[in-house]
Design a protein around this motif. Structure first.
Motif, mmCIF file in Angstrom:
data_model
loop_
_atom_site.group_PDB
_atom_site.id
_atom_site.type_symbol
_atom_site.label_atom_id
_atom_site.label_comp_id
_atom_site.label_asym_id
_atom_site.label_seq_id
_atom_site.Cartn_x
_atom_site.Cartn_y
_atom_site.Cartn_z
ATOM 1 N N HIS A 238 0.802 -1.233 0.000
ATOM 2 C CA HIS A 238 0.000 0.000 0.000
ATOM 3 C C HIS A 238 0.831 1.277 0.000
ATOM 4 C CE1 HIS A 238 -3.531 -2.453 0.487
ATOM 5 N NE2 HIS A 238 -2.989 -3.031 1.540
ATOM 6 N N SER A 239 2.069 1.192 -0.460
ATOM 7 C CA SER A 239 2.876 2.422 -0.544
ATOM 8 C C SER A 239 2.582 3.105 -1.877
ATOM 9 C CB SER A 239 4.369 2.108 -0.397
ATOM 10 O OG SER A 239 4.790 1.225 -1.400
ATOM 11 N N PRO A 240 2.806 4.418 -1.970
ATOM 12 C CA PRO A 240 2.573 5.124 -3.237
ATOM 13 C C PRO A 240 3.416 4.513 -4.352
ATOM 14 C CG PRO A 240 3.067 6.660 -1.456
ATOM 15 C CD PRO A 240 3.312 5.284 -0.925
ATOM 16 N N GLY A 241 2.977 4.666 -5.597
ATOM 17 C CA GLY A 241 3.655 4.073 -6.744
ATOM 18 C C GLY A 241 5.085 4.515 -6.926
ATOM 19 N N PHE A 242 5.430 5.713 -6.441
ATOM 20 C CA PHE A 242 6.797 6.199 -6.612
ATOM 21 C C PHE A 242 7.740 5.726 -5.510
ATOM 22 C CE2 PHE A 242 4.390 9.558 -4.473
ATOM 23 C CZ PHE A 242 5.165 9.787 -3.354
ATOM 24 N N VAL A 243 7.231 5.015 -4.501
ATOM 25 C CA VAL A 243 8.084 4.461 -3.441
ATOM 26 C C VAL A 243 8.450 3.041 -3.847
ATOM 27 C CG1 VAL A 243 8.255 3.831 -1.006
ATOM 28 C CG2 VAL A 243 7.028 5.912 -1.665
ATOM 29 N N ARG A 244 9.739 2.818 -4.153
ATOM 30 C CA ARG A 244 10.204 1.504 -4.604
ATOM 31 C C ARG A 244 10.239 0.489 -3.473
ATOM 32 N NH1 ARG A 244 10.700 0.854 -10.138
ATOM 33 N NH2 ARG A 244 11.659 -1.089 -9.537
ATOM 34 N N GLY A 245 10.344 0.977 -2.251
ATOM 35 C CA GLY A 245 10.437 0.107 -1.094
ATOM 36 C C GLY A 245 11.456 0.676 -0.120
ATOM 37 N N VAL A 246 12.064 -0.220 0.659
ATOM 38 C CA VAL A 246 13.041 0.193 1.660
ATOM 39 C C VAL A 246 14.290 -0.678 1.551
ATOM 40 C CG1 VAL A 246 11.334 1.111 3.293
ATOM 41 C CG2 VAL A 246 11.992 -1.296 3.423
ATOM 42 N N ILE A 247 15.410 -0.110 1.977
ATOM 43 C CA ILE A 247 16.656 -0.873 2.078
ATOM 44 C C ILE A 247 17.230 -0.648 3.472
ATOM 45 C CG2 ILE A 247 17.164 -0.738 -0.395
ATOM 46 C CD1 ILE A 247 19.334 1.378 0.299
ATOM 47 N N ASN A 248 18.154 -1.517 3.839
ATOM 48 C CA ASN A 248 18.871 -1.384 5.099
ATOM 49 C C ASN A 248 20.160 -0.624 4.808
ATOM 50 O OD1 ASN A 248 20.453 -1.699 7.380
ATOM 51 N ND2 ASN A 248 19.968 -3.856 7.652
ATOM 52 N N LEU A 249 20.296 0.549 5.367
ATOM 53 C CA LEU A 249 21.508 1.352 5.188
ATOM 54 C C LEU A 249 22.211 1.453 6.539
ATOM 55 C CD1 LEU A 249 23.211 3.115 3.245
ATOM 56 C CD2 LEU A 249 21.892 5.066 4.061
ATOM 57 N N ARG A 250 23.194 0.584 6.727
ATOM 58 C CA ARG A 250 23.953 0.557 7.975
ATOM 59 C C ARG A 250 23.047 0.544 9.209
ATOM 60 N NH1 ARG A 250 26.548 3.739 4.540
ATOM 61 N NH2 ARG A 250 25.844 5.711 5.395
ATOM 62 N N GLY A 251 22.043 -0.350 9.179
ATOM 63 C CA GLY A 251 21.163 -0.522 10.327
ATOM 64 C C GLY A 251 19.944 0.388 10.345
ATOM 65 N N GLU B 298 2.394 11.356 3.306
ATOM 66 C CA GLU B 298 3.352 10.304 3.002
ATOM 67 C C GLU B 298 4.672 10.518 3.722
ATOM 68 O OE1 GLU B 298 3.041 10.835 -1.084
ATOM 69 O OE2 GLU B 298 1.256 9.593 -1.250
ATOM 70 N N ARG B 299 4.988 11.762 4.059
ATOM 71 C CA ARG B 299 6.191 12.022 4.848
ATOM 72 C C ARG B 299 6.106 11.268 6.159
ATOM 73 N NH1 ARG B 299 6.529 18.163 4.177
ATOM 74 N NH2 ARG B 299 7.379 18.099 2.127
ATOM 75 N N VAL B 300 4.935 11.319 6.752
ATOM 76 C CA VAL B 300 4.732 10.634 8.031
ATOM 77 C C VAL B 300 4.764 9.125 7.837
ATOM 78 C CG1 VAL B 300 3.122 10.324 9.944
ATOM 79 C CG2 VAL B 300 3.426 12.588 8.937
ATOM 80 N N ALA B 301 4.072 8.623 6.795
ATOM 81 C CA ALA B 301 3.982 7.185 6.549
ATOM 82 C C ALA B 301 5.311 6.565 6.149
ATOM 83 C CB ALA B 301 2.945 6.909 5.468
#
Length: 155
Positions: free
Chosen positions: A46-59, A151-154
């Motif tokens: 359910h993230s907006p279409g322009f959000v590819r997802g998340v990565i782990n950046l040094r924790g 979306e900033r909050v989410a």
């Protein structure tokens, strides 16, 4: 003898230019934390279409924004050649997916032309000005409106 005009260091700014497709954009270097290679992102439901997802950046969990999709261009199909610009957007640090980082530009504030009046409201919410540099047209992007308030909050 003609004296050269002195360039006031305060009227100069450094920008990082990058490409998305055939277009060139730039952001203020002070908002950039680091530049790193593409890392596959874990999608969030359910993230907006322009959000590819998340990565782990040094924790730390880092949201990845596809700038092409955010600007209304075709979505990026990331490969090993793509780059993530880690940037400060308001109170949050996010990753900006771009095709490639081109250059570090040092320009005077006077060389930044205003956004053309024919630009849409959406374009004006991102584009702070345009640089005509060495035959290239480079749009200066303001990151403050990159994530809409809810979306900033989410993210």
């Amino acid at each position: 003898m003609i004296e050269k005009p002195k360039i006031d260091a305060l009227s100069m700014r450094e920008l990082i230019s990058f490409r998305i497709g055939a277009q060139e954009f730039c952001v203020d270097i002070m908002s950039v934390r680091e530049i790193r290679g593409w890392t596959p992102a874990t999608q969030l439901p359910h993230s907006p279409g322009f959000v590819r997802g998340v990565i782990n950046l040094r924790g730390a969990v880092l949201s990845i924004i596809d700038l092409a999709a955010r600007f209304g261009l075709p979505e990026t199909e990331p490969s090993a050649r793509h780059v993530i610009i880690v940037a400060q957007v308001g109170p949050q640090v996010v990753g900006l997916l771009v095709d490639a980082v081109s250059d570090i530009l040092t320009v005077s504030n006077d060389s930044i032309q205003p956004t053309p009046d024919v630009a849409s409201d959406m374009a004006r919410s991102f584009v702070r000005g345009v640089l005509a540099l060495e035959g290239r047209m480079i749009s200066l992007i303001g990151l403050d409106n990159l994530l809409p308030a809810p979306e900033r909050v989410a993210a």
